[in-house]
Design a protein around this motif. Sequence first.
Motif, short mmCIF file in Angstrom:
data_model
loop_
_atom_site.label_atom_id
_atom_site.label_comp_id
_atom_site.label_asym_id
_atom_site.label_seq_id
_atom_site.Cartn_x
_atom_site.Cartn_y
_atom_site.Cartn_z
N THR A 277 21.07 25.65 17.17
CA THR A 277 21.66 25.31 18.46
C THR A 277 20.60 25.43 19.54
O THR A 277 19.60 26.12 19.39
N LYS A 278 20.81 24.72 20.67
CA LYS A 278 19.87 24.74 21.79
C LYS A 278 20.23 25.88 22.74
O LYS A 278 21.40 26.05 23.09
N THR A 279 19.22 26.64 23.15
CA THR A 279 19.44 27.76 24.07
C THR A 279 19.07 27.34 25.49
O THR A 279 17.98 26.81 25.73
N THR A 280 20.00 27.56 26.43
CA THR A 280 19.79 27.20 27.84
C THR A 280 20.14 28.39 28.73
O THR A 280 21.09 29.13 28.45
N ARG A 281 19.38 28.56 29.80
CA ARG A 281 19.60 29.68 30.73
C ARG A 281 20.14 29.11 32.05
O ARG A 281 19.53 28.23 32.65
N PHE A 282 21.31 29.64 32.49
CA PHE A 282 21.94 29.19 33.74
C PHE A 282 21.97 30.35 34.74
O PHE A 282 22.31 31.48 34.39
N ARG A 283 21.62 30.05 35.97
CA ARG A 283 21.73 31.06 37.02
C ARG A 283 23.19 31.27 37.39
O ARG A 283 23.99 30.33 37.39
N THR A 284 23.53 32.49 37.69
CA THR A 284 24.90 32.80 38.13
C THR A 284 24.85 34.02 39.04
O THR A 284 23.78 34.62 39.24
N ASP A 285 25.98 34.39 39.61
CA ASP A 285 26.02 35.54 40.52
C ASP A 285 27.37 36.24 40.37
O ASP A 285 28.25 36.12 41.21
N VAL A 286 27.51 36.95 39.24
CA VAL A 286 28.72 37.72 38.98
C VAL A 286 28.37 39.19 39.17
O VAL A 286 27.49 39.71 38.49
N LYS A 287 29.06 39.85 40.10
CA LYS A 287 28.67 41.23 40.40
C LYS A 287 29.87 42.04 40.86
O LYS A 287 30.87 41.51 41.34
N SER A 288 29.71 43.35 40.70
CA SER A 288 30.71 44.29 41.20
C SER A 288 30.38 44.62 42.65
O SER A 288 29.29 44.32 43.13
N PRO A 289 31.33 45.25 43.39
CA PRO A 289 30.99 45.75 44.73
C PRO A 289 29.82 46.74 44.63
O PRO A 289 29.69 47.47 43.65
N ASN A 290 28.97 46.76 45.64
CA ASN A 290 27.80 47.63 45.65
C ASN A 290 27.76 48.42 46.96
O ASN A 290 27.50 47.85 48.02
N PRO A 291 28.08 49.71 46.92
CA PRO A 291 28.52 50.48 45.74
C PRO A 291 29.99 50.21 45.43
O PRO A 291 30.74 49.78 46.30
N TYR A 292 30.39 50.44 44.20
CA TYR A 292 31.79 50.22 43.84
C TYR A 292 32.62 51.44 44.23
O TYR A 292 32.10 52.53 44.45
N GLY A 293 33.91 51.24 44.31
CA GLY A 293 34.80 52.30 44.77
C GLY A 293 35.33 53.15 43.63
O GLY A 293 35.05 52.91 42.45
N ALA A 294 36.14 54.12 43.98
CA ALA A 294 36.74 55.01 43.00
C ALA A 294 38.02 54.40 42.42
O ALA A 294 38.75 53.69 43.11
N ASN A 295 38.25 54.68 41.16
CA ASN A 295 39.49 54.28 40.48
C ASN A 295 39.78 52.78 40.60
O ASN A 295 40.90 52.37 40.86
N ILE A 296 38.73 51.99 40.44
CA ILE A 296 38.94 50.54 40.52
C ILE A 296 39.12 49.96 39.12
O ILE A 296 38.71 50.55 38.12
N LYS A 297 39.72 48.80 39.06
CA LYS A 297 39.82 48.03 37.82
C LYS A 297 39.73 46.56 38.21
O LYS A 297 40.63 46.01 38.83
N GLU A 298 38.61 45.94 37.87
CA GLU A 298 38.36 44.55 38.25
C GLU A 298 38.09 43.71 37.02
O GLU A 298 37.51 44.19 36.04
N GLU A 299 38.50 42.44 37.08
CA GLU A 299 38.29 41.52 35.97
C GLU A 299 37.47 40.33 36.45
O GLU A 299 37.58 39.89 37.60
N TYR A 300 36.66 39.80 35.51
CA TYR A 300 35.84 38.62 35.78
C TYR A 300 35.94 37.71 34.56
O TYR A 300 35.97 38.18 33.42
N ILE A 301 35.98 36.43 34.79
CA ILE A 301 36.05 35.45 33.70
C ILE A 301 34.76 34.63 33.72
O ILE A 301 34.36 34.11 34.77
N ILE A 302 34.12 34.51 32.57
CA ILE A 302 32.94 33.65 32.42
C ILE A 302 33.29 32.59 31.39
O ILE A 302 33.57 32.89 30.23
N ASP A 303 33.29 31.35 31.84
CA ASP A 303 33.77 30.24 31.01
C ASP A 303 32.67 29.18 30.89
O ASP A 303 32.21 28.64 31.89
N ARG A 304 32.19 28.93 29.67
CA ARG A 304 31.20 27.88 29.39
C ARG A 304 31.77 27.01 28.28
O ARG A 304 31.53 27.23 27.09
#
Length: 737
Positions: A277-304
Amino acid sequence: MKLLLIPFLMLAFSFNAFADGQPDFRKLQEIARIIHSENTSYRTDKGWEKITELMNQVEIFDESVKRMMSTFCSDEPNKSVLIVGEPSDTFKYLFARLAKMSPEEGCKRLSHMDLITAKLQGYMYVGTTERNWRDFIEKPAYNKDVVLYVNNLALLIGIGTSMNRDVGIESTYINAVKTGQLKSVAFLNKYDYKRLIHGRHAYVLNGFQETINVDDLKMAQVDKLVRTYLDLNAPHIKMSDKVANFMYRNIQYYQPNLMEPQRTMNVVLSLIRQNPTKTTRFRTDVKSPNPYGANIKEEYIIDRPDAVAMGLNFEYFMTEANRDRLRIYDFHTNELLQTMTGKLGAVRSNNFETNKLRLEFTSDGSVQDKGFKIDAIVEQKTEDVVLTVEQVRKAIMEMVQVPDWIIKRDYQVVRNLPAMLEEDVVGIHMAKKAVIKAFKVGYVAGRTDEKPAGALMLVGPTGTGKSYIAKKAAEFMDMKLVTLDMTQYATPESFDRFLETVANNLILYPYAVYLFEEIDKADTRVLDRLYFMMDEGIFYDKNQRPLFARGSMVMMTTNAGHDLIIRERNNPNLQRLVNEELQKFYRPSFLNRFDSIPIFLPFSKEEFHQLATIMTMKKVKKMKEYFDWNATVDEEVIRFMGENGGSDLYGARPMERMVENVISVGISEYQIQRGTIEFGDSFKISKVRGEKLKFKISVNGRGGVNYEVDMDNNSGLIDFSATFPELAKLFQENRMY
């Protein structure tokens, strides 16, 4: 009381976990791999994942599998099956099909484990095997809902024997099977079965409830396996019926010593590696809060959507270790793929075989940090590849090591062979003619028999080039050279080792030059087996399994009759005399199986000069490759070596020592007396006038060092003025065999 009750409850829970028939997978995994588990907490072993996924969709072996299921569902206490088939990896596909097929109505669903026989072996202490069996099989698997697979029953037999115990763990195994304590399926190749069933271990084979003989796979079944495997593991690879038929037909012809589906699947795996298979690198910007808070629960979806696999590249990952976590799930199956925690910095995740991920980031109420930032996605995409005949041909060639010119029928290399041998091999004209004819007839002439491509007995004194011409012919023809020193197989005890060595090589290299050196030293049973190899093109291993040798070029060397050849080298009837002499060592029927028996005569003075020239050129070339030295050797030095380095008795070997002596002594003397010869330097070796054994080495045209060379005290030189009767007397007193 509560504190005392908790451990008790935990103990009760632990006991009940296995009381209902579930095996102790944790213990079993010490000595076996999971093929299929009814306990969802334990996954299929990675080595079995692809094959079980494949056999979940391919309906072959179903008749045999249904018979096995009937055995496991019967009221008989003995729930065991012995599978007998060709020596191949067919058993893996059969095991996987059994593990994945749904049982009959009313039958229990069973887990399936593959025993690693090597881990059962006790390497150091008597009793280790029995202890391993007790701890890792008896306790976790007896009377449980699990089937233990033995992928080679012959390897299990004899494990655990010692000076005081002539019965191995096979006795414990078959007793557990017969009494119904252990459910098991074992595989045994049909040649081992024939050997064992008539010996003292027949009771092991007879202890199974049922024995099933598995037939060879038909080509339609192999095709179904191949196409389903490609659909599951390399959907970007497409193969037409024409190309598939080319592959099946050619792999069957060029690799007759491996059975299906092993040989074809090896080619398929090679094709997948060649078309990744061919390998490709894509730029993205998925990040948590900086700094993150207490007792958080966050979800992120990465779809290719177009990816078949992906990995995540983190610019930074900084969390409180073991408290704040990023969990990565397969979006489609909700399977947890990886958990990340701690101060990891810039890091790369695992590679995940999915096109959609769900990320879950959680923190507790204590210390917070920067969190994470994903700055790139590294994805693997597929681009359709339509296989060609040429790609398949290349894969077959690599797997079987068939020279490309044989598959392509490009005979330019055969046309060039006479010139190549003439340039590099001195003298021995009869032998060169025989070798050239053998390759022409064996690989170009449209043979219809099943014998080896050629069979030559190379006869002559030591050092006359018998082994050398075989090595150079293999090199020029781009063929693998398999060399066997027959002095290693001179005793009856070495016979089985000889059979195993040749059999293993024929399986790996069916198209190769097989050089059997000094066959006059071999045990007579070894010669008998080689007789059948030359006569029928089939070599029988220790279990009488036939292995085809039709693609091999067989050459054997012998020093038998060397004194006669030296004494009678100018006799026009030498061939007849040598043939008569050979019959003192070998049966006429054995000699009659060779296509040709060329005689290697001692070298003439002119040929010794040629040898000195060629050996010097090779030495100069090697020094250029290794040290980047530009060496020159005067013609007068070469003439000296040609005149003094030859021997009727020892052949060309004293010449090798002479060339090495003259050049190497000069280099060592210069570096000791004057200094290092640097990479890229030039030096010249010349003769000192008027001095028979003195030479001079000069480096970069400056000055030089004179040095003296001792004559080789192992030259085997014979006074050429000696008469033939004197030579005959010399050999009479010092026969070498």
